[in-house]
Write a protein that holds these residues in place. Structure first.
Motif, PDB file in Angstrom:
ATOM      1  N   LYS A  59      -7.711  -0.950   2.690  1.00 26.50           N
ATOM      2  CA  LYS A  59      -6.931   0.148   3.256  1.00 26.50           C
ATOM      3  C   LYS A  59      -6.854   1.317   2.276  1.00 26.50           C
ATOM      4  N   VAL A  60      -6.638   1.025   0.999  1.00 23.57           N
ATOM      5  CA  VAL A  60      -6.585   2.085  -0.021  1.00 23.57           C
ATOM      6  C   VAL A  60      -7.903   2.850  -0.042  1.00 23.57           C
TER       7      VAL A  60
ATOM      8  N   CYS B 193       3.280   2.087   3.084  1.00 23.96           N
ATOM      9  CA  CYS B 193       2.586   2.114   4.377  1.00 23.96           C
ATOM     10  C   CYS B 193       2.536   0.739   5.017  1.00 23.96           C
TER      11      CYS B 193
ATOM     12  N   VAL C 255       0.879  -1.167   0.000  1.00 19.58           N
ATOM     13  CA  VAL C 255       0.000   0.000   0.000  1.00 19.58           C
ATOM     14  C   VAL C 255       0.918   1.220   0.000  1.00 19.58           C
TER      15      VAL C 255
ATOM     16  N   VAL D 167      -8.319   5.094   3.131  1.00 21.81           N
ATOM     17  CA  VAL D 167      -7.468   6.282   3.113  1.00 21.81           C
ATOM     18  C   VAL D 167      -8.012   7.315   2.137  1.00 21.81           C
TER      19      VAL D 167
ATOM     20  N   GLN E 283      -3.442  10.730  -2.389  1.00 18.47           N
ATOM     21  CA  GLN E 283      -3.641   9.525  -3.199  1.00 18.47           C
ATOM     22  C   GLN E 283      -2.988   8.327  -2.529  1.00 18.47           C
ATOM     23  N   CYS E 284      -3.685   7.208  -2.586  1.00 16.03           N
ATOM     24  CA  CYS E 284      -3.198   5.957  -2.014  1.00 16.03           C
ATOM     25  C   CYS E 284      -3.442   4.882  -3.056  1.00 16.03           C
ATOM     26  N   THR E 285      -2.440   4.073  -3.314  1.00 17.07           N
ATOM     27  CA  THR E 285      -2.555   3.000  -4.312  1.00 17.07           C
ATOM     28  C   THR E 285      -1.961   1.716  -3.745  1.00 17.07           C
TER      29      THR E 285
ATOM     30  N   VAL F  99      -1.064  13.501   6.807  1.00 19.17           N
ATOM     31  CA  VAL F  99      -0.474  12.230   6.350  1.00 19.17           C
ATOM     32  C   VAL F  99      -0.049  11.389   7.553  1.00 19.17           C
TER      33      VAL F  99
ATOM     34  N   LEU G 291       1.494   5.536  -0.421  1.00 15.69           N
ATOM     35  CA  LEU G 291       0.977   6.901  -0.397  1.00 15.69           C
ATOM     36  C   LEU G 291       1.792   7.707  -1.405  1.00 15.69           C
TER      37      LEU G 291
END
Length: 102
Positions: free
Chosen positions: A80-81, A69, A26, A84, A96-98, A39, A28
């Motif tokens: 989780k993505v 993360c 995961v 967030v 952005q979270c991927t 953050v 950020l």
């Protein structure tokens, strides 16, 4: 496991190994608008990271553009993505979270 006999042939048990599921990182991503404190808060809230480690990851995101993360099975990483991104939108931040395969 019992040994069976069929038509004079002895069948012996064969140990099969199930491959563990793939893990996903995961990530950020840095942007110019999300405050650093936010953050750190996200890292602590959704990833259970202590203040010091969250600050280190936040600085890595800030300086290198991306930070890991955590590493999770696919479904957990995906959840989780989503958590967030939804939390960031609720607080009007473009964070952005991927996720990507580890």
């Amino acid at each position: 496991m019992a040994i069976k006999r069929e038509s004079g042939t002895l069948l012996e048990p064969v140990a099969t190994r199930v491959k563990p599921p793939p893990l996903y990182k995961v990530l950020l991503l840095n942007d110019d608008y999300t405050p650093m404190e936010f953050v750190v808060h996200v890292l602590r809230k959704f990833f259970g990271i202590d203040q010091e480690q969250a600050t280190q990851i936040m600085l890595k995101v800030h300086t290198e553009g991306v930070g890991v993360c955590g590493v999770y099975p696919r479904d957990i990483a995906h959840t989780k993505v989503e958590q967030v991104v939804d939390f960031a939108r609720e607080h009007q931040h473009p964070l952005q979270c991927t996720m990507e395969e580890a």
